[in-house]
Design a protein around this motif. Structure first.
Motif, PDB file in Angstrom:
ATOM      1  N   THR A  83       0.839  -1.200   0.000  1.00 14.97           N
ATOM      2  CA  THR A  83       0.000   0.000   0.000  1.00 14.97           C
ATOM      3  C   THR A  83       0.873   1.249   0.000  1.00 14.97           C
ATOM      4  OG1 THR A  83      -1.746  -1.190   1.176  1.00 14.97           O
ATOM      5  CG2 THR A  83      -1.852   1.214   1.238  1.00 14.97           C
ATOM      6  N   GLY A  84       1.913   1.252   0.822  1.00 13.29           N
ATOM      7  CA  GLY A  84       2.817   2.404   0.874  1.00 13.29           C
ATOM      8  C   GLY A  84       3.502   2.630  -0.465  1.00 13.29           C
ATOM      9  N   LEU A  87       1.064   4.092  -2.842  1.00 13.17           N
ATOM     10  CA  LEU A  87       0.742   5.491  -2.563  1.00 13.17           C
ATOM     11  C   LEU A  87       1.838   6.388  -3.135  1.00 13.17           C
ATOM     12  CD1 LEU A  87      -0.604   5.256   1.109  1.00 13.17           C
ATOM     13  CD2 LEU A  87      -1.906   5.871  -0.940  1.00 13.17           C
ATOM     14  N   ALA A  88       3.087   5.889  -3.066  1.00 16.98           N
ATOM     15  CA  ALA A  88       4.201   6.670  -3.606  1.00 16.98           C
ATOM     16  C   ALA A  88       4.198   6.634  -5.125  1.00 16.98           C
ATOM     17  CB  ALA A  88       5.530   6.124  -3.069  1.00 16.98           C
ATOM     18  N   ASN A  89       3.887   5.478  -5.685  1.00 12.52           N
ATOM     19  CA  ASN A  89       3.873   5.336  -7.141  1.00 12.52           C
ATOM     20  C   ASN A  89       2.682   4.473  -7.552  1.00 12.52           C
ATOM     21  OD1 ASN A  89       4.255   4.855  -9.820  1.00 12.52           O
ATOM     22  ND2 ASN A  89       6.392   4.181  -9.647  1.00 12.52           N
ATOM     23  N   TYR A 301      -8.202   2.517  -4.999  1.00 14.34           N
ATOM     24  CA  TYR A 301      -7.830   3.374  -3.878  1.00 14.34           C
ATOM     25  C   TYR A 301      -6.708   4.353  -4.213  1.00 14.34           C
ATOM     26  CZ  TYR A 301      -6.383   4.758   0.813  1.00 14.34           C
ATOM     27  OH  TYR A 301      -6.059   5.484   1.931  1.00 14.34           O
ATOM     28  N   VAL A 305      -6.756   8.474  -4.112  1.00 11.53           N
ATOM     29  CA  VAL A 305      -5.880   9.288  -3.257  1.00 11.53           C
ATOM     30  C   VAL A 305      -5.208  10.377  -4.099  1.00 11.53           C
ATOM     31  CG1 VAL A 305      -3.723   9.272  -1.932  1.00 11.53           C
ATOM     32  CG2 VAL A 305      -5.454   7.497  -1.536  1.00 11.53           C
ATOM     33  N   HIS A 306      -4.687   9.972  -5.247  1.00  8.67           N
ATOM     34  CA  HIS A 306      -3.972  10.948  -6.072  1.00  8.67           C
ATOM     35  C   HIS A 306      -4.929  11.889  -6.797  1.00  8.67           C
ATOM     36  CE1 HIS A 306       0.209   9.931  -5.303  1.00  8.67           C
ATOM     37  NE2 HIS A 306      -0.289   8.760  -4.976  1.00  8.67           N
ATOM     38  N   GLN A 308      -7.600  13.083  -5.313  1.00 13.82           N
ATOM     39  CA  GLN A 308      -7.841  14.127  -4.296  1.00 13.82           C
ATOM     40  C   GLN A 308      -6.711  15.148  -4.290  1.00 13.82           C
ATOM     41  OE1 GLN A 308      -8.472  12.513  -0.361  1.00 13.82           O
ATOM     42  NE2 GLN A 308     -10.674  12.310  -0.684  1.00 13.82           N
ATOM     43  N   ILE A 309      -5.500  14.647  -4.437  1.00 17.41           N
ATOM     44  CA  ILE A 309      -4.346  15.557  -4.439  1.00 17.41           C
ATOM     45  C   ILE A 309      -4.395  16.452  -5.678  1.00 17.41           C
ATOM     46  CG2 ILE A 309      -1.827  15.595  -4.737  1.00 17.41           C
ATOM     47  CD1 ILE A 309      -1.736  13.271  -2.731  1.00 17.41           C
ATOM     48  N   ALA A 312      -6.995  19.095  -5.185  1.00 14.39           N
ATOM     49  CA  ALA A 312      -6.534  20.144  -4.261  1.00 14.39           C
ATOM     50  C   ALA A 312      -5.548  21.064  -4.971  1.00 14.39           C
ATOM     51  CB  ALA A 312      -5.897  19.511  -3.036  1.00 14.39           C
ATOM     52  N   LYS A 313      -4.720  20.487  -5.821  1.00 18.54           N
ATOM     53  CA  LYS A 313      -3.733  21.300  -6.553  1.00 18.54           C
ATOM     54  C   LYS A 313      -4.417  22.213  -7.559  1.00 18.54           C
ATOM     55  CE  LYS A 313       0.586  18.929  -6.187  1.00 18.54           C
ATOM     56  NZ  LYS A 313       1.522  17.934  -6.641  1.00 18.54           N
TER      57      LYS A 313
END
Ligand code: SF4
Lengths: 333, 623
Positions: A83-84, A87-89, A301, A305-306, A308-309, A312-313
Motif C-alpha cells: 500500500t505504501g 501510494l508513492a507510485n 484506492y 488518493v492521487h 484528491q491531491i 486540491a492542486k
C-alpha cells in the motif's frame, strides 16, 4: 496495466531471476511461479514497473525468483508495504505472494483492509493449510482435527474460509484455483491482473512435505470431475465427467443444491456477491467451486488518493509550505 | 512572577516582568479560544509567551463535573519565556468545579475571577463544595472578583438579537475583557478576529464583542473605585521577522512537509490515531495541494509498513505515534534498518507504561527509541525541546534519514505537541536543500552498493529500468546484495550498520553550552521539553552568582561528536528527566564526571524551583 506494457513482448525467461529456486522439489509453489511468470510475459508488462512483495513463509520466497523489483518483508505485513509503495507510485504493477499463516493469521488485519480499500494489486494466497517454513504446525485454514507437532491429538480451531473473508472484506475480485490445474490457474491470474483493484486469488497448494493430499478430495485426478465445479461467468453451473450434474438454487433454503443438468441449473454471474458467497460455501457433499467467483470492479484506492491531491492542486495552484506557514494570524516585529 | 513591584508605572498599574494566567471551565466554555486570544494580544504587546492546554481524557464529561474541567495556561512577559509558568497569578474559573480543581495551583495572594452566577446549589454540589467557597475561608488568601458574569453578559448583549443560549455563550469573552483590562491589553485585535471568524453570522461577532467590551468596562469601574489598578508588563525586543503562534504538532507537520520540499520528494505520511500524536496527521491531511499524501492506516504496524513501502518506492516516508504505538512499529523499523530505507518516526511521548496517563507528559521512551528493537538495529534518535524547535528537528531528522538511508526516531512529547508559543516563520529559501538522488546507474549495480564515505546504501527505485532487484529482511551479501547466510558477511553487515552511526555522529552539529561557560562547577544537562524549566532555573542560579551551565542535547543517539569532551570540563552534572534516569544510562556509556539524576514522573513538567534545589545540592557537593 496500460502504462506497463512493453512493445517487444517479453518471454517467461525475462521474468526468471538468476536465483536458484529453493522450495522442496515437488512443491505446489513451482506451478504457481510458472503461472505468474507466464501471466507477466503474456501481458507484456515492463519488468521495471513490476513488483512482487511478500511477507514470511514458504510462499514469501517468491520475489527472489521473479526478475523484477521484489521486497521480501516481514510476517503478515506485505499488504502494508505494498500500500505504501502504491501510494508513492500508483502505477506500479504489484503482486503480493502470501501464505495462509501470513495472510490470514498474523496479517489478517492487513488483508482485510487492503481488500476493502481496493488497492490495485494482485494478491496470490498460497493456501496449503499448514505452516511449512516452521515445519508443519496447523494453520488458520487447517481442517479441524489436523494432527501436527503443535496439535498432536488434533487441532480444535475451526478453519477460516479465505474466500469468505475476502468477500466479507469487500474485495471486488475473488477467485479460487488449484496449483496443478495450470490452464485454469493461468487464466484466473490473467483475469486477476486485468482487474483494476485488489484481486484476491486463493490457490489450493499442496505441501507434500507437511500436509500431503489435504485437498485431494477435490483436486485428485479421479476426484476433480465430481467434487470440483469449475465456473465461468455466464456459463451454467455444471460438473461431472459428462457435465451431467448441475447446481440450482433451492428457494426455501437459498442454498445451492445438486441436480441433474436439465433441472433449472443456475448460470454463474460473477457480479453477484451473494452467489459468490454461496459458491464459496460449498464443501462436503457438494463440489468445491474454482474459477472467478466474483469480479465487480470499483474505483481504485491509490488513484482516488492521487485524484484528491490533483483536485486540491487545481483548487490552490501555487501554495507552498512557505505560504502555509505564512497563513493565518501573523505579526511583524 | 519574579520581582513583584518592580516599578510603579505612570498609571497606578504595577509593573510585573511576567504574568501567568490560567483559564478553567467546561469543554464547551471556549477556554482555549480566549486563552489563544490573550496569547495573541500579548504577542502584539511585544511579550514573549508560552501556553499549554490542560484537558481531561474524557471527550465530553458531564458539564460542571470536576473530572471534566478544561484549563488553559498562559505565561507572558518581558523576557524570554521558556515555561508555561509555575504558579498562576490569576485564575479565571467559569464554574465551581473549575475553581475547586485549579485553586490549589494558584499563587498565594493571586487573583481569582469567578462567575457568581454559576455558583448554583447544583453546581456547587457537582464540584463537591458543601457551601459556597466565596462565603467561607477558602479564598481568604486571594484577591477575589466574583461578578455575576452570566447576568452581566446577558445585559451587555441585550440590544443584539441573539437567543439566550447564544448570548450566554459570549461569557468567555466577557471574562477575557476583564483579563484584558487587568493586564492592559488592547481589544482591537480580538474584535477584528471575532469579526473575521463570524463573518457569516455577524450577530455572534457583535455579541462577543459587546461582552468583551463589557468585561473590560467592568475592570475600569474597579480601577475607578480605587480597589485595584491592574498591571503592566514590559515588552521584550524580539528578533525582527514575521511571527505566528504555533503548537508542536503544527511544527512537526510543517517540518516534515518542508523537508519533503527541500528533498524534492513526495511526503507519504502514514499513521494511526493515538493521543497525543494524532494532530500531526490532521495538520498534514490539510496539505494535499502541496502533494502531501496522508494515509490513515488500519493499525500502527500498517502505518509503519506503508511508510517503509513508500520509502522503498522513492518517496519520503514518515509516521508518528506515541509509545504504545511505537512498540508495535519496532519490528518494521528493524526491517528499515536491514533494508536501509529512510523513514522518519515521530514519537509524541506520553506517560506510560501501557495506557498510562495518555494526556499527560513524560519522556520515558528514550530506552525504547535507542534500545527497543530486536537484533543489533541501531538508528539515530533526536529530541525536540519546544514547539518552535520541532520544525528544525523534523527537517534535521529527515536530512539524516535521507542522507544516510536509515530510519530515524524523533522524540517530542504531549507537552510540546500541545503547547504553543510565538514562532518566527522560517524562510524556506534560506534552508539548505536535502540533496539525495535516486540511483540510476545500471553499470555494476547491486542493491547493497553504498557510498564509501557516508555508508549510505544507494536508492534504486522501482520503475527504474535495469535496476530490478530483490531486497528484504534477510541478511544481504555486502558484495552482491543477494541473500546471504554467510557468518563472516553477517559480522561485516552488522559492523557496517553500527559504523554508519559513527559516521553520522562525526557529522552532527557540535554540542554547545546553552547558558554559562564550559568548565562550570555544575552543568545541567537536559533533553526534550525539560529544556524550558532547566534553562530558567540555570538563569536564576547564575543571577545569584553560581557557577552553573546549561547544556541541552538534541542528539541522543548517537551523541554529538564533542559531547564527551564538553562534559569532561564540568565538575558535576545534573540530569533532570521525566523518567527514572534514561539519559543518564546513555551518558554513563561514555566516561564522564559524576552524574546525578533528578527524576520526576508525575505527568507534569518540572517546576523551576525543583531544578534549582537540585542544582544547589550539586553545588554543595562540589565544595
Ligand atoms: S514445506 Fe511445503 S510449502 Fe514449503 S516448500 Fe516444502 S513443500 Fe512447499
Amino acid at each position: 496495466m496500460k502504462s506497463n506494457v512493453d512493445n517487444a513482448k517479453p518471454t517467461v525467461a525475462d521474468f526468471t531471476s538468476d536465483q536458484e529456486v529453493r522450495w522442496c522439489p515437488g512443491c505446489g509453489d513451482y506451478s504457481i511461479l510458472k503461472a505468474v511468470r507466464k501471466t507477466m510475459a503474456e501481458a507484456g508488462v515492463l519488468r521495471e514497473n513490476t513488483v512482487v512483495i511478500s511477507g514470511i513463509g514458504c510462499a514469501a520466497r517468491f520475489p527472489y525468483y521473479v526478475d523484477c523489483y521484489g521486497f521480501h518483508t516481514i510476517h503478515g505485513r506485505a499488504p502494508t508495504i505494498a500500500t505504501g509503495a502504491l501510494l508513492a507510485n500508483p502505477d506500479l504493477d504489484v503482486w503480493i505472494a502470501t501464505g495462509d499463516g501470513d495472510a490470514l493469521s498474523i496479517g489478517g488485519n492487513h488483508m482485510m483492509h487492503i481488500l476493502r480499500r481496493n488497492v490495485n494489486c494482485n494478491i496470490v494466497l498460497f493456501n496449503n493449510a499448514i505452516y511449512g517454513l516452521t515445519k508443519g504446525q496447523y494453520s488458520p485454514t487447517s481442517r479441524q482435527n489436523t494432527i501436527s507437532p503443535s496439535s498432536p491429538v488434533g487441532s480444535l480451531d475451526s478453519p477460516l474460509n479465505a474466500t469468505h473473508l475476502a468477500l466479507g472484506s469487500g474485495a471486488r475480485f475473488v477467485a479460487r484455483a488449484v496449483d496443478n490445474q495450470q490452464v485454469q490457474l493461468a487464466s484466473i491470474l490473467k483475469a486477476a491482473h486485468e482487474h483494476k483493484g485488489a484481486s484476491f486469488v486463493e490457490v489450493f497448494q499442496n505441501c507434500h512435505v507437511f500436509n500431503d493430499h489435504v485437498f485431494a478430495d477435490f483436486t485428485a485426478r479421479d476426484k476433480v470431475a465430481d467434487n470440483q465445479i469449475q465456473i465461468e461467468n455466464g456459463e451454467k453451473l455444471l460438473y461431472g465427467s459428462e457435465k451431467e450434474k448441475g447446481l440450482r438454487l433451492d428457494p426455501d433454503t437459498l442454498e445451492l443444491v445438486a441436480c441433474a443438468a436439465g433441472e433449472g441449473v443456475l448460470r454463474h454471474n460473477s457480479t453477484s456477491r451473494t452467489l459468490a458467497m454461496t459458491l464459496a460455501d460449498m464443501d462436503a457433499g457438494r463440489p468445491v467451486a474454482t474459477g472467478v467467483l466474483y469480479n465487480n470492479p470499483a474505483p481504485v484506492y491509490q488513484n482516488a488518493v492521487h485524484e484528491q491531491i490533483a483536485m486540491a492542486k487545481r483548487r490552490r495552484k501555487t501554495r507552498t509550505i512557505q505560504d502555509v506557514m505564512n497563513e493565518g494570524y501573523t505579526w511583524k516585529v | 512572577m519574579d520581582n513583584p513591584n518592580l516599578a510603579i508605572a505612570d498609571s497606578n498599574r504595577q509593573e510585573r516582568e511576567t504574568i501567568v494566567v490560567r483559564f478553567a471551565g467546561d469543554s464547551g466554555d471556549g477556554i482555549q479560544i480566549i486563552g489563544g486570544q490573550l496569547g495573541l494580544a500579548s504577542a502584539l504587546e511585544g511579550n514573549d509567551l508560552a501556553t499549554f492546554p490542560d484537558y481531561p481524557s474524557e471527550v465530553r464529561a458531564p458539564t460542571g463535573s470536576t473530572f471534566g474541567v478544561w484549563a488553559y495556561q498562559l505565561h507572558f512577559g518581558g523576557r524570554p519565556i521558556k515555561t508555561v509558568g509555575v504558579e498562576p497569578d490569576m485564575l479565571v474559573a467559569l464554574h465551581p468545579a473549575a475553581l475547586k480543581t485549579n485553586l490549589p495551583l494558584l499563587r498565594k495572594g493571586g487573583i481569582v475571577l469567578v462567575d457568581i452566577g454559576s455558583f448554583t446549589k447544583r453546581n456547587l454540589k457537582k464540584a463537591g463544595y458543601e457551601s459556597s467557597p466565596l462565603e467561607d475561608e477558602n479564598l481568604k488568601d486571594y484577591q477575589v472578583f466574583s461578578p455575576d458574569m452570566s447576568k452581566l453578559t446577558l445585559e451587555s448583549v441585550a440590544a443584539i438579537d441573539l437567543s439566550k443560549k447564544d448570548s450566554l455563550r459570549s461569557k468567555n469573552f466577557w471574562a477575557l475583557g476583564m483579563v484584558f483590562w487587568m493586564f492592559d491589553r488592547s481589544l482591537v485585535n480580538t474584535c477584528d478576529w471575532l469579526r473575521a471568524k463570524f463573518i457569516k453570522t455577524p450577530l455572534l461577532a457583535d455579541g462577543n464583542i459587546a461582552a468583551l467590551k463589557a468585561g473590560h468596562a467592568f475592570g475600569e469601574t474597579i480601577e475607578a473605585s480605587g480597589d485595584m489598578a491592574g498591571y503592566v508588563v514590559p515588552s521584550i525586543v524580539m528578533e525582527s521577522g514575521v511571527y505566528r503562534s504555533v503548537t508542536g504538532s503544527e511544527t512537526i507537520a510543517w517540518g516534515l512537509a518542508a523537508a519533503a520540499e527541500l528533498a524534492e520528494r513526495q511526503l507519504v505520511f502514514a499513521s494511526y490515531p493515538i493521543t497525543p500524536s494524532t494532530p500531526v496527521l490532521h495538520h498534514l491531511a490539510k496539505l494535499k495541494d502541496l502533494g502531501v499524501v496522508t494515509f490513515q492506516a488500519e493499525d500502527e504496524i500498517a502505518a509503519m509498513g506503508a511508510a517503509i513501502g513508500a520509502a522503498w518506492a522513492g518517496a519520503f516516508g514518515a509516521t508518528a505515534s506515541s509509545g504504545p504505538g511505537i512498540a508495535l512499529k519496532q519490528e518494521a523499523i528493524a526491517l528499515a534498518v536491514s533494508a536501509e530505507l529512510p523513514v522518519v518516526v515521530v514519537n509524541t511521548q506520553r506517560a506510560g507504561p501501557s495506557t498510562g496517563l495518555p494526556t499527560k507528559t513524560e519522556q520515558s521512551d528514550l530506552y525504547q527509541a535507542v534500545f527497543g528493537r530486536h537484533g543489533d538495529a541501531p538508528i539515530p534518535v533526536l529530541a525536540a525541546r519546544s514547539p518552535q524547535d520541532c520544525f528544525d528537528c523534523a527537517i534535521d531528522a529527515a536530512r539524516i534519514a535521507l542522507t544516510y538511508m536509515t530510519p530515524v526516531i524523533l522524540l517530542t512529547d504531549g507537552f510540546i505537541a500541545n503547547a504553543s508559543g510565538p514562532w518566527q516563520v522560517p524562510d524556506m529559501d534560506a534552508l539548505p536543500k536535502i540533496d539525495v538522488r535516486n540511483h540510476i546507474e545500471t553499470e555494476g549495480f547491486h542493491p547493497m552498493q553504498r557510498n564509501p564515505e557516508t555508508l549510505a546504501r544507494v536508492w534504486p527505485v522501482p520503475g527504474t529500468p535495469g535496476l530490478e532487484h530483490r531486497i528484504g529482511g534477510i541478511e544481504k551479501d555486502f558484495e552482491t546484495g543477494h541473500i546471504s547466510y554467510d557468518p563472516k558477511n553477517h559480522q561485516k553487515m552488522t559492523d557496517i550498520r553500527s559504523k554508519k552511526i559513527d559516521v553520522i555522529s562525526q557529522l552532527l552539529a557540535p554540542l554547545e553550552v546553552d547558558l554559562g561557560e564550559e568548565g562550570a562547577d555544575v552543568a545541567v544537562v537536559t533533553w526534550g521539553s525539560t529544556y524550558g524549566p532547566a534553562s530558567r532555573a540555570v538563569t536564576e542560579m547564575q543571577a545569584n552568582g553560581h557557577s552553573v551551565a546549561h547544556v541541552h542535547l538534541r542528539y541522543l543517539y548517537p551523541f554529538a561528536p564533542n559531547q564527551h569532551e564538553l562534559m569532561s570540563t564540568f565538575k558535576r552534572i545534573l540530569v533532570p528527566e521525566m523518567n527514572t534516569g534514561q539519559l543518564i544510562t546513555l551518558m554513563r556509556n561514555q566516561l564522564c564526571p559524576p552524574v546525578t539524576g533528578l527524576s520526576k514522573i508525575t505527568g507534569r513538567p518540572f517546576l523551576i524551583r525543583e531544578i534549582r534545589a537540585a542544582i544547589l545540592t550539586e553545588l554543595e557537593a562540589v565544595k
